[in-house]
Design a protein around this motif. Structure first.
Motif, mmCIF file in Angstrom:
data_model
loop_
_atom_site.group_PDB
_atom_site.id
_atom_site.type_symbol
_atom_site.label_atom_id
_atom_site.label_comp_id
_atom_site.label_asym_id
_atom_site.label_seq_id
_atom_site.Cartn_x
_atom_site.Cartn_y
_atom_site.Cartn_z
ATOM 1 N N VAL A 57 0.768 -1.228 0.027
ATOM 2 C CA VAL A 57 -0.151 -0.113 -0.110
ATOM 3 C C VAL A 57 0.755 1.371 0.084
ATOM 4 N N ASP A 61 -3.725 5.651 0.554
ATOM 5 C CA ASP A 61 -4.640 4.492 -0.024
ATOM 6 C C ASP A 61 -5.762 4.118 1.068
ATOM 7 N N VAL A 63 -7.921 1.291 2.670
ATOM 8 C CA VAL A 63 -7.766 -0.125 2.710
ATOM 9 C C VAL A 63 -9.096 -0.534 3.484
#
Length: 73
Positions: A57, A61, A63
């Motif tokens: 990642v 980002d 998640v």
């Protein structure tokens, strides 16, 4: 061989910090990712000793739960 540990996200959120880099040596309990969810910061710690094999990642980002964040070999 298989990674010693794949660190996964315990909650959904945004990656706000990755204080490690590929190749870094890490110890059990070390913070490897920081995720922000609903204005709360959660420090993700590894449970294995080893080296960062990959980081999956990037900062910023989003998640989801159980998503792979990084692996340790």
């Amino acid at each position: 061989g298989a990674p010693a540990e794949v660190v996964t996200a315990p909650l959904a959120g945004s990656v706000i910090d990755i204080p490690v880099s590929p190749g870094d040596q890490v110890s059990s309990g070390q913070v490897v990712i920081v995720i922000e969810a609903m204005k709360m910061e959660t420090q993700i710690r590894c449970s294995a000793h080893g080296h960062i094999a990959s980081i999956d990642v990037a900062k910023g980002d989003s998640v989801h739960v159980d998503q792979s964040l990084l692996s340790i070999s």
